[in-house]
Design a protein around this motif. Sequence first.
Motif, PDB file in Angstrom:
ATOM      1  N   SER A 396      28.752  -4.673  28.350  1.00 21.69           N
ATOM      2  CA  SER A 396      27.328  -4.671  27.820  1.00 21.69           C
ATOM      3  C   SER A 396      26.477  -2.726  27.638  1.00 21.69           C
ATOM      4  O   SER A 396      27.393  -2.412  28.259  1.00 21.69           O
ATOM      5  CB  SER A 396      25.906  -5.307  28.396  1.00 21.69           C
ATOM      6  N   PHE A 397      25.732  -2.754  26.949  1.00 20.16           N
ATOM      7  CA  PHE A 397      25.603  -1.412  26.781  1.00 20.16           C
ATOM      8  C   PHE A 397      24.409  -1.207  28.756  1.00 20.16           C
ATOM      9  O   PHE A 397      25.003   0.284  28.562  1.00 20.16           O
ATOM     10  CB  PHE A 397      23.561  -1.484  26.075  1.00 20.16           C
ATOM     11  N   GLU A 398      24.228  -1.639  29.336  1.00 24.01           N
ATOM     12  CA  GLU A 398      23.628  -1.361  31.134  1.00 24.01           C
ATOM     13  C   GLU A 398      25.438  -1.310  31.531  1.00 24.01           C
ATOM     14  O   GLU A 398      25.075   0.092  32.096  1.00 24.01           O
ATOM     15  CB  GLU A 398      22.574  -2.390  31.392  1.00 24.01           C
ATOM     16  N   ILE A 430      21.278   4.946  25.541  1.00 27.65           N
ATOM     17  CA  ILE A 430      21.427   3.401  25.743  1.00 27.65           C
ATOM     18  C   ILE A 430      19.657   2.428  25.387  1.00 27.65           C
ATOM     19  O   ILE A 430      19.497   2.137  24.646  1.00 27.65           O
ATOM     20  CB  ILE A 430      21.660   2.773  27.094  1.00 27.65           C
ATOM     21  N   LEU A 433      19.583   3.410  21.360  1.00 24.56           N
ATOM     22  CA  LEU A 433      20.135   2.076  20.923  1.00 24.56           C
ATOM     23  C   LEU A 433      19.136   0.745  21.002  1.00 24.56           C
ATOM     24  O   LEU A 433      19.380   0.175  19.911  1.00 24.56           O
ATOM     25  CB  LEU A 433      21.173   1.779  21.889  1.00 24.56           C
ATOM     26  N   ASN A 434      18.865   0.240  21.920  1.00 25.35           N
ATOM     27  CA  ASN A 434      18.149  -0.530  22.599  1.00 25.35           C
ATOM     28  C   ASN A 434      16.761  -1.233  21.428  1.00 25.35           C
ATOM     29  O   ASN A 434      16.559  -1.517  21.013  1.00 25.35           O
ATOM     30  CB  ASN A 434      17.476  -0.971  24.126  1.00 25.35           C
ATOM     31  N   ILE A 437      17.770  -0.902  17.552  1.00 32.29           N
ATOM     32  CA  ILE A 437      18.578  -2.779  17.336  1.00 32.29           C
ATOM     33  C   ILE A 437      17.132  -3.219  17.354  1.00 32.29           C
ATOM     34  O   ILE A 437      16.555  -4.421  16.255  1.00 32.29           O
ATOM     35  CB  ILE A 437      19.002  -3.574  18.213  1.00 32.29           C
ATOM     36  N   SER A 438      15.580  -3.205  17.911  1.00 25.77           N
ATOM     37  CA  SER A 438      14.801  -3.927  18.083  1.00 25.77           C
ATOM     38  C   SER A 438      13.842  -3.874  17.052  1.00 25.77           C
ATOM     39  O   SER A 438      13.234  -4.633  16.240  1.00 25.77           O
ATOM     40  CB  SER A 438      13.739  -4.064  19.548  1.00 25.77           C
ATOM     41  N   VAL A 449      28.075  -3.922  19.269  1.00 28.33           N
ATOM     42  CA  VAL A 449      26.820  -3.152  18.648  1.00 28.33           C
ATOM     43  C   VAL A 449      25.307  -3.553  18.844  1.00 28.33           C
ATOM     44  O   VAL A 449      24.720  -3.698  19.645  1.00 28.33           O
ATOM     45  CB  VAL A 449      27.201  -1.288  17.450  1.00 28.33           C
ATOM     46  N   LYS A 452      24.235  -5.179  21.201  1.00 28.89           N
ATOM     47  CA  LYS A 452      24.565  -4.581  22.179  1.00 28.89           C
ATOM     48  C   LYS A 452      25.395  -4.553  23.367  1.00 28.89           C
ATOM     49  O   LYS A 452      25.380  -5.329  24.554  1.00 28.89           O
ATOM     50  CB  LYS A 452      23.168  -5.313  22.967  1.00 28.89           C
ATOM     51  N   GLN A 453      27.028  -4.587  22.942  1.00 31.12           N
ATOM     52  CA  GLN A 453      27.869  -3.889  23.259  1.00 31.12           C
ATOM     53  C   GLN A 453      28.644  -2.953  22.301  1.00 31.12           C
ATOM     54  O   GLN A 453      28.232  -2.921  21.789  1.00 31.12           O
ATOM     55  CB  GLN A 453      29.003  -5.462  23.354  1.00 31.12           C
TER      56      GLN A 453
END
Length: 461
Positions: A396-398, A430, A433-434, A437-438, A449, A452-453
């Motif tokens: 996962s991103f985190e 990250i 990126l989040n 994407i949103s 991706v 969120k991976q």
Amino acid sequence: METLEQHVREGRVSFHVPGHHNGTVKDEKLPTAFQKIMPYDLTELGHLDDLHHAEGIILEGEKALGSLYQSKSKWLVNGSTVGNWSLLAATVKRGERVYVQRNSHKSVWNAIEWLGLEPILLTPELDRGSSLPTVIALETIQDAVTKYPGGKALLLTSPTYYGDMANIPQISAFLRPLSIHLLVDEAHGAHLIHPTFPKRSAIFEGASAVVQSAHKTLPALTMGAWIHYKEEIDEKRLLHALSSFQTSSPSYLIMASLDYAREYLENLSERDWSHIQTSHFAFIMEMRRAGFSIKVGDDFTKMTVLTYPKNGLVFSRHLASIGIDVELAADDHVLFCLPLRELKSQEIQHWVKLIKNASQHVPLIVEDETIYPYPMTERVSLLHTISDDADIARLSFEQAIGSVAAETVIPYPPGIPWILRGEVITDEKIRVLNEWISLGRNLQASRHVMMKQIDVIVEEF
């Protein structure tokens, strides 16, 4: 172009490729425009020359181009991408070191990976007003050469997507005694030839070679580009690379448009240049009078509208809905590429009115939509080399923060990687990126991706 026109006028019979045979293979569904242009889509007939062994009209066109740019020049039919690949292949051998601007186009990173080069990353300066990445400072280059000596070439991007240009004479003067080739990805700079410009094309100012996408700023068809190089470039290696990486069936439509683009540029008078620049600055001033915050770099054909505190992505969608399509949109800015012609005052007034009306419907960025316009990294850094048999895990991103990325993530446009394969994934990257994407920003990345991976290297470096 004249030779193609003569060929079509003669009404010749085609028993050769391409399969539309001078546009005679068609039905009623083919639009009229395609019916008219297909007869010009030809192949390497004797009187039409051969791009990879030019001796006739293509050679004449390339010599005319070289005369204009005071260099040796070659046409490219696979865009600046093939130019970047070929320049690196001609100057840096497998396993050797190359210094590279971090905000380089994805074609540069693809070439480095497949050619097996060792890249040293150079972080560009940030514009104080917009925080957008600009160009590489001489001090950064000096640090890189000191910390990681032995590089064979330096590849810069100038002008950048936003029209900022490096100090090429200064950089060239530093590199030349070290026998380091200065290569410039000048995709957006084919028009920068006028001697009154504060900064001109790098080929006039000390670069060993430059690649230009004629189709980006001149009236050439998409994929039409060219390369200019000086005597210090190994011509045999360069030509071998060009013939290897480019198609063996070059488009005569693209090549004809390249010859036309050169002629268009060559025939611009002092009066034309003056009117073009004056009208562009008039457009920029009218936008400022309308209340917009505008960034203009060294290239007057690039106008960046800084939209903050409004959302640039939403702004671009409103513009598209009224028929205005822009080059690039991001969270806090929108980029306009202005045409290399005089803009009429009526056009300017009409456009500014439409753009202002569209902006009134754009919502403010909410408090949790923090803007991170550029990935902050070390001033000079070494990109990790990843072997083909490396152990890869999908996290996962985190969970991936602090690991080395096994894949590249690219916002497109502009095509500049946000995360590079071989780079350490940071918390900042990250977070951005989040947000992207949103907001629905266009990303060139694996499907996972978007969920969120991201793939990372398991072993430690």
